[in-house]
Design a protein around this motif. Structure first.
Motif, PDB file in Angstrom:
ATOM      1  N   ALA A 125      31.869   7.044  23.538  1.00  0.00           N
ATOM      2  CA  ALA A 125      32.900   8.011  23.156  1.00  0.00           C
ATOM      3  C   ALA A 125      34.185   7.873  23.949  1.00  0.00           C
ATOM      4  O   ALA A 125      35.148   8.594  23.684  1.00  0.00           O
ATOM      5  N   GLY A 126      34.223   6.961  24.910  1.00  0.00           N
ATOM      6  CA  GLY A 126      35.390   6.857  25.779  1.00  0.00           C
ATOM      7  C   GLY A 126      36.670   6.502  25.055  1.00  0.00           C
ATOM      8  O   GLY A 126      37.734   7.071  25.327  1.00  0.00           O
ATOM      9  N   LEU A 127      36.596   5.570  24.127  1.00  0.00           N
ATOM     10  CA  LEU A 127      37.809   5.130  23.429  1.00  0.00           C
ATOM     11  C   LEU A 127      38.361   6.247  22.541  1.00  0.00           C
ATOM     12  O   LEU A 127      39.577   6.465  22.492  1.00  0.00           O
ATOM     13  N   ALA A 128      37.479   6.966  21.833  1.00  0.00           N
ATOM     14  CA  ALA A 128      37.937   8.074  20.996  1.00  0.00           C
ATOM     15  C   ALA A 128      38.556   9.169  21.847  1.00  0.00           C
ATOM     16  O   ALA A 128      39.576   9.766  21.476  1.00  0.00           O
ATOM     17  N   ALA A 129      37.949   9.441  23.018  1.00  0.00           N
ATOM     18  CA  ALA A 129      38.522  10.451  23.907  1.00  0.00           C
ATOM     19  C   ALA A 129      39.864  10.002  24.449  1.00  0.00           C
ATOM     20  O   ALA A 129      40.803  10.813  24.573  1.00  0.00           O
ATOM     21  N   THR A 130      40.006   8.725  24.782  1.00  0.00           N
ATOM     22  CA  THR A 130      41.288   8.211  25.275  1.00  0.00           C
ATOM     23  C   THR A 130      42.364   8.324  24.208  1.00  0.00           C
ATOM     24  O   THR A 130      43.518   8.668  24.497  1.00  0.00           O
ATOM     25  N   GLN A 131      42.004   8.032  22.965  1.00  0.00           N
ATOM     26  CA  GLN A 131      42.966   8.179  21.872  1.00  0.00           C
ATOM     27  C   GLN A 131      43.397   9.635  21.718  1.00  0.00           C
ATOM     28  O   GLN A 131      44.577   9.933  21.532  1.00  0.00           O
ATOM     29  N   LEU A 136      43.454  11.927  24.037  1.00  0.00           N
ATOM     30  CA  LEU A 136      44.336  12.274  25.147  1.00  0.00           C
ATOM     31  C   LEU A 136      45.729  11.706  24.951  1.00  0.00           C
ATOM     32  O   LEU A 136      46.736  12.365  25.266  1.00  0.00           O
ATOM     33  N   ALA A 137      45.815  10.473  24.422  1.00  0.00           N
ATOM     34  CA  ALA A 137      47.134   9.875  24.174  1.00  0.00           C
ATOM     35  C   ALA A 137      47.907  10.684  23.134  1.00  0.00           C
ATOM     36  O   ALA A 137      49.126  10.896  23.272  1.00  0.00           O
ATOM     37  N   ILE A 138      47.217  11.144  22.101  1.00  0.00           N
ATOM     38  CA  ILE A 138      47.884  11.959  21.076  1.00  0.00           C
ATOM     39  C   ILE A 138      48.380  13.263  21.695  1.00  0.00           C
ATOM     40  O   ILE A 138      49.517  13.703  21.433  1.00  0.00           O
ATOM     41  N   GLN A 139      47.562  13.879  22.525  1.00  0.00           N
ATOM     42  CA  GLN A 139      47.973  15.129  23.151  1.00  0.00           C
ATOM     43  C   GLN A 139      49.149  14.916  24.111  1.00  0.00           C
ATOM     44  O   GLN A 139      50.062  15.747  24.172  1.00  0.00           O
ATOM     45  N   ASN A 140      49.121  13.819  24.862  1.00  0.00           N
ATOM     46  CA  ASN A 140      50.238  13.545  25.775  1.00  0.00           C
ATOM     47  C   ASN A 140      51.533  13.302  25.007  1.00  0.00           C
ATOM     48  O   ASN A 140      52.609  13.781  25.401  1.00  0.00           O
ATOM     49  N   ASN A 141      51.440  12.553  23.914  1.00  0.00           N
ATOM     50  CA  ASN A 141      52.640  12.311  23.098  1.00  0.00           C
ATOM     51  C   ASN A 141      53.151  13.613  22.488  1.00  0.00           C
ATOM     52  O   ASN A 141      54.372  13.844  22.411  1.00  0.00           O
ATOM     53  N   SER A 142      52.229  14.463  22.053  1.00  0.00           N
ATOM     54  CA  SER A 142      52.649  15.742  21.492  1.00  0.00           C
ATOM     55  C   SER A 142      53.316  16.609  22.554  1.00  0.00           C
ATOM     56  O   SER A 142      54.294  17.313  22.281  1.00  0.00           O
ATOM     57  N   ALA A 143      52.776  16.554  23.780  1.00  0.00           N
ATOM     58  CA  ALA A 143      53.377  17.340  24.860  1.00  0.00           C
ATOM     59  C   ALA A 143      54.801  16.875  25.147  1.00  0.00           C
ATOM     60  O   ALA A 143      55.709  17.694  25.345  1.00  0.00           O
ATOM     61  N   ARG A 144      54.988  15.567  25.168  1.00  0.00           N
ATOM     62  CA  ARG A 144      56.347  15.055  25.391  1.00  0.00           C
ATOM     63  C   ARG A 144      57.263  15.411  24.233  1.00  0.00           C
ATOM     64  O   ARG A 144      58.450  15.719  24.416  1.00  0.00           O
ATOM     65  N   PHE A 145      56.724  15.399  23.021  1.00  0.00           N
ATOM     66  CA  PHE A 145      57.525  15.721  21.848  1.00  0.00           C
ATOM     67  C   PHE A 145      58.024  17.164  21.898  1.00  0.00           C
ATOM     68  O   PHE A 145      59.199  17.447  21.674  1.00  0.00           O
ATOM     69  N   LYS A 172      39.404   5.206  31.504  1.00  0.00           N
ATOM     70  CA  LYS A 172      39.172   5.740  32.837  1.00  0.00           C
ATOM     71  C   LYS A 172      38.243   6.949  32.735  1.00  0.00           C
ATOM     72  O   LYS A 172      38.489   7.862  31.947  1.00  0.00           O
ATOM     73  N   LEU A 173      37.208   6.944  33.575  1.00  0.00           N
ATOM     74  CA  LEU A 173      36.201   7.994  33.496  1.00  0.00           C
ATOM     75  C   LEU A 173      36.797   9.366  33.788  1.00  0.00           C
ATOM     76  O   LEU A 173      36.527  10.333  33.077  1.00  0.00           O
ATOM     77  N   ASP A 174      37.614   9.456  34.843  1.00  0.00           N
ATOM     78  CA  ASP A 174      38.162  10.762  35.179  1.00  0.00           C
ATOM     79  C   ASP A 174      39.098  11.276  34.092  1.00  0.00           C
ATOM     80  O   ASP A 174      39.190  12.486  33.851  1.00  0.00           O
ATOM     81  N   SER A 175      39.808  10.351  33.406  1.00  0.00           N
ATOM     82  CA  SER A 175      40.679  10.780  32.313  1.00  0.00           C
ATOM     83  C   SER A 175      39.864  11.227  31.107  1.00  0.00           C
ATOM     84  O   SER A 175      40.196  12.214  30.447  1.00  0.00           O
ATOM     85  N   VAL A 176      38.779  10.498  30.804  1.00  0.00           N
ATOM     86  CA  VAL A 176      37.946  10.849  29.659  1.00  0.00           C
ATOM     87  C   VAL A 176      37.324  12.230  29.851  1.00  0.00           C
ATOM     88  O   VAL A 176      37.225  13.024  28.910  1.00  0.00           O
ATOM     89  N   LEU A 177      36.926  12.541  31.081  1.00  0.00           N
ATOM     90  CA  LEU A 177      36.338  13.854  31.348  1.00  0.00           C
ATOM     91  C   LEU A 177      37.342  14.980  31.154  1.00  0.00           C
ATOM     92  O   LEU A 177      36.947  16.139  30.990  1.00  0.00           O
ATOM     93  N   ALA A 178      38.640  14.653  31.181  1.00  0.00           N
ATOM     94  CA  ALA A 178      39.662  15.675  30.947  1.00  0.00           C
ATOM     95  C   ALA A 178      39.838  15.990  29.470  1.00  0.00           C
ATOM     96  O   ALA A 178      40.525  16.969  29.137  1.00  0.00           O
ATOM     97  N   HIS A 179      39.254  15.189  28.594  1.00  0.00           N
ATOM     98  CA  HIS A 179      39.332  15.481  27.167  1.00  0.00           C
ATOM     99  C   HIS A 179      38.529  16.743  26.879  1.00  0.00           C
ATOM    100  O   HIS A 179      37.370  16.885  27.306  1.00  0.00           O
ATOM    101  N   SER A 180      39.107  17.667  26.176  1.00  0.00           N
ATOM    102  CA  SER A 180      38.495  18.984  26.002  1.00  0.00           C
ATOM    103  C   SER A 180      37.129  18.910  25.331  1.00  0.00           C
ATOM    104  O   SER A 180      36.195  19.623  25.724  1.00  0.00           O
ATOM    105  N   THR A 181      36.968  18.044  24.325  1.00  0.00           N
ATOM    106  CA  THR A 181      35.694  17.964  23.615  1.00  0.00           C
ATOM    107  C   THR A 181      34.615  17.345  24.486  1.00  0.00           C
ATOM    108  O   THR A 181      33.460  17.798  24.482  1.00  0.00           O
ATOM    109  N   VAL A 182      34.964  16.307  25.252  1.00  0.00           N
ATOM    110  CA  VAL A 182      34.002  15.704  26.174  1.00  0.00           C
ATOM    111  C   VAL A 182      33.568  16.722  27.220  1.00  0.00           C
ATOM    112  O   VAL A 182      32.373  16.877  27.515  1.00  0.00           O
ATOM    113  N   PHE A 183      34.541  17.415  27.774  1.00  0.00           N
ATOM    114  CA  PHE A 183      34.234  18.423  28.793  1.00  0.00           C
ATOM    115  C   PHE A 183      33.317  19.496  28.229  1.00  0.00           C
ATOM    116  O   PHE A 183      32.340  19.896  28.876  1.00  0.00           O
TER     117      PHE A 183
END
Length: 457
Positions: free
Chosen positions: A195-201, A203-212, A42-53
């Motif tokens: 770069a979208g797939l790497a950014a999505t990955q 974000l998924a790692i960060q979300n999992n870490s946040a839940r952890f 998702k484009l809006d989600s990818v833009l939320a990745h800190s490195t992409v931004f």
């Protein structure tokens, strides 16, 4: 209809360009069937990745912070800054609601996020471009006529002065800056495509870490009973444990009966490799955008302290293509550039690279001093770069007195420089001619001496 003083009509058969993946959709599948597995990009989600931004904001701000100059070419082919009532105003203030920095920031953000930048030109009654508007890229569609002519279909945009939907304008009224035209020459691709797939990955790692960490940094556990229990009992125990001893309730005292036993599940940091995965995803994003990783806070900066060399590498590998592209697009859009004379002059646009390629103070002073002594700059020009005013005699090129021109040295070497000079004979003493008697006596004495010499022989 008339738009900005131009009559717009659709007399030719127009067909939309085959966009394929050209206009980056809001949702893109990294592989076939990924959408059904909730693995879409998702484009809006990818833009939320800190490195992409950060990559997008860094490139856009670095291009926008450079001052755009109007330059003219003289008879010697040298470009120098100038001013023109036809072109300078629109370069200083592109439109009524954006200044220069905001305009070029929007230009670069559209190009980096969507792969395309569409700029609408507004002309006055003379046909001179007086305003420029960056359009929303998802509201513009390139069209191609049967004879190959290019048009653009524009959707309504009140901010840019488009009064109605589906207005078709010729390519002469649009500045189209595009990047990575892999599928069609009129359709660019954003780096997010790669770069979208790497950014999505990431974000998924960060979300999992946040839940952890929300769960008190506890990976969970197993609640065991000494004997068999029904599904209803297991579900009830799980719900009770989750509601009372997880999340904000981690650390509370639990009372277990009937032989129940809780065993936490431990996950080693080396097994998860979160830091390595996050770093890899960030470095991948940087490599796609061409940004050195240390500039966005990923990895360490080079150990050598040479600001100029670092900025030069960043300029060459990352943003030079964007700078050159903007300059060329503006030249063509304003009807100026190399080979085009306006009023007997050749104009062009040029970003001031001094705003980007900054040297440290010591290196800059040394460089300017050597350039002045080497007859490459005038003292006033060097002082201006350091923010100092003019001085008397500063508008001239200086050289040391003992220096000779190449022409003078060549003229000297036309003869043998190692030949011995001839010894000139001593001139005869001049005889005063104002006294005839003395002159005659002198001549008689000389004749007498010569006669005596002959007798002796």
């Amino acid at each position: 209809m008339r738009l900005f003083g131009l009559t717009i009509s659709r007399e030719k058969a127009l067909a939309p360009v085959d966009n394929r993946d050209g206009w980056f959709p809001l949702i893109r599948e990294p592989f076939t069937g990924a959408w059904q597995q909730n693995q879409e990009v998702k484009l809006d989600s990818v833009l939320a990745h800190s490195t992409v931004f950060r990559c997008i904001s860094l490139i856009a701000s670095d291009v926008a912070k450079m001052r755009l100059r109007l330059v003219a070419q003289d008879a010697d082919g040298i470009w120098s800054e100038t001013d023109s009532p036809a072109y300078s105003p629109v370069l200083r203030k592109p439109n009524r609601w954006q200044n220069r920095i905001q305009f070029f920031t929007a230009w670069m953000e559209s190009k980096l996020i969507r792969g395309n930048t569409y700029v609408l030109k507004e002309r006055d009654n003379r046909g001179v471009v007086v305003r420029l508007y960056v359009l929303a890229p998802d509201r513009v569609k390139p069209l191609v006529a049967d004879d190959g002519s290019v048009f653009y279909e524009l959707q309504q945009d009140a901010l840019s002065g488009l009064p109605q939907n589906a207005v078709t304008v010729p390519a002469s009224e649009i500045i189209h800056d595009r990047w990575n035209t892999l599928f069609h020459p009129l359709v660019g691709l954003s780096p997010i495509f790669a770069a979208g797939l790497a950014a999505t990955q990431g974000l998924a790692i960060q979300n999992n870490s946040a839940r952890f960490f929300t769960n008190g940094s506890q990976p969970g556990g197993v609640l065991t009973a000494p004997g068999a229990i029904s599904d209803e009992t297991a579900a009830r125990l799980k719900a009770h444990w989750g509601a009372n001893y997880t999340g904000q309730n981690v650390g509370k005292v639990a009372v277990l009966g009937d032989g129940l036993h809780y065993e936490p599940m431990a996950v080693k940091a080396t097994d998860a490799q979160l830091i390595e995965q996050l770093k890899w995803s960030a470095e991948t994003v940087c490599s796609v955008f061409g940004v050195p990783a240390y500039k966005v806070g990923v990895g360490t900066a080079p150990v050598y302290n040479n600001v100029e060399a670092l900025n030069q590498a960043y300029y060459t590998d990352c943003i030079q293509i964007h700078i050159e592209s903007v300059e060329l697009c503006l030249d063509e859009g304003l009807g100026i550039g190399v080979g085009v004379k306006v009023g007997g002059q050749v104009f062009g646009t040029e970003f001031d690279l001094d705003d980007l390629l900054r040297m440290d103070t010591a290196t800059q002073v040394k460089t300017l001093s050597e350039a002045t002594r080497g007859m490459l700059m005038k003292p006033d020009e060097a002082r201006k770069k350091l923010g100092f005013g003019k001085v008397a005699g500063g508008d001239a090129v200086y050289a040391q007195q003992q220096d000779f021109s190449l022409a003078a040295l060549a003229k000297r070497d036309q003869s043998d420089p190692f030949a011995k000079p001839d010894t000139p004979s001593a001139p005869e003493a001049p005889v005063a001619a104002n006294d005839d008697n003395e002159l005659q006596a002198a001549r008689a004495l000389i004749a007498l001496q010569k006669g005596l010499a002959n007798v002796r022989r």
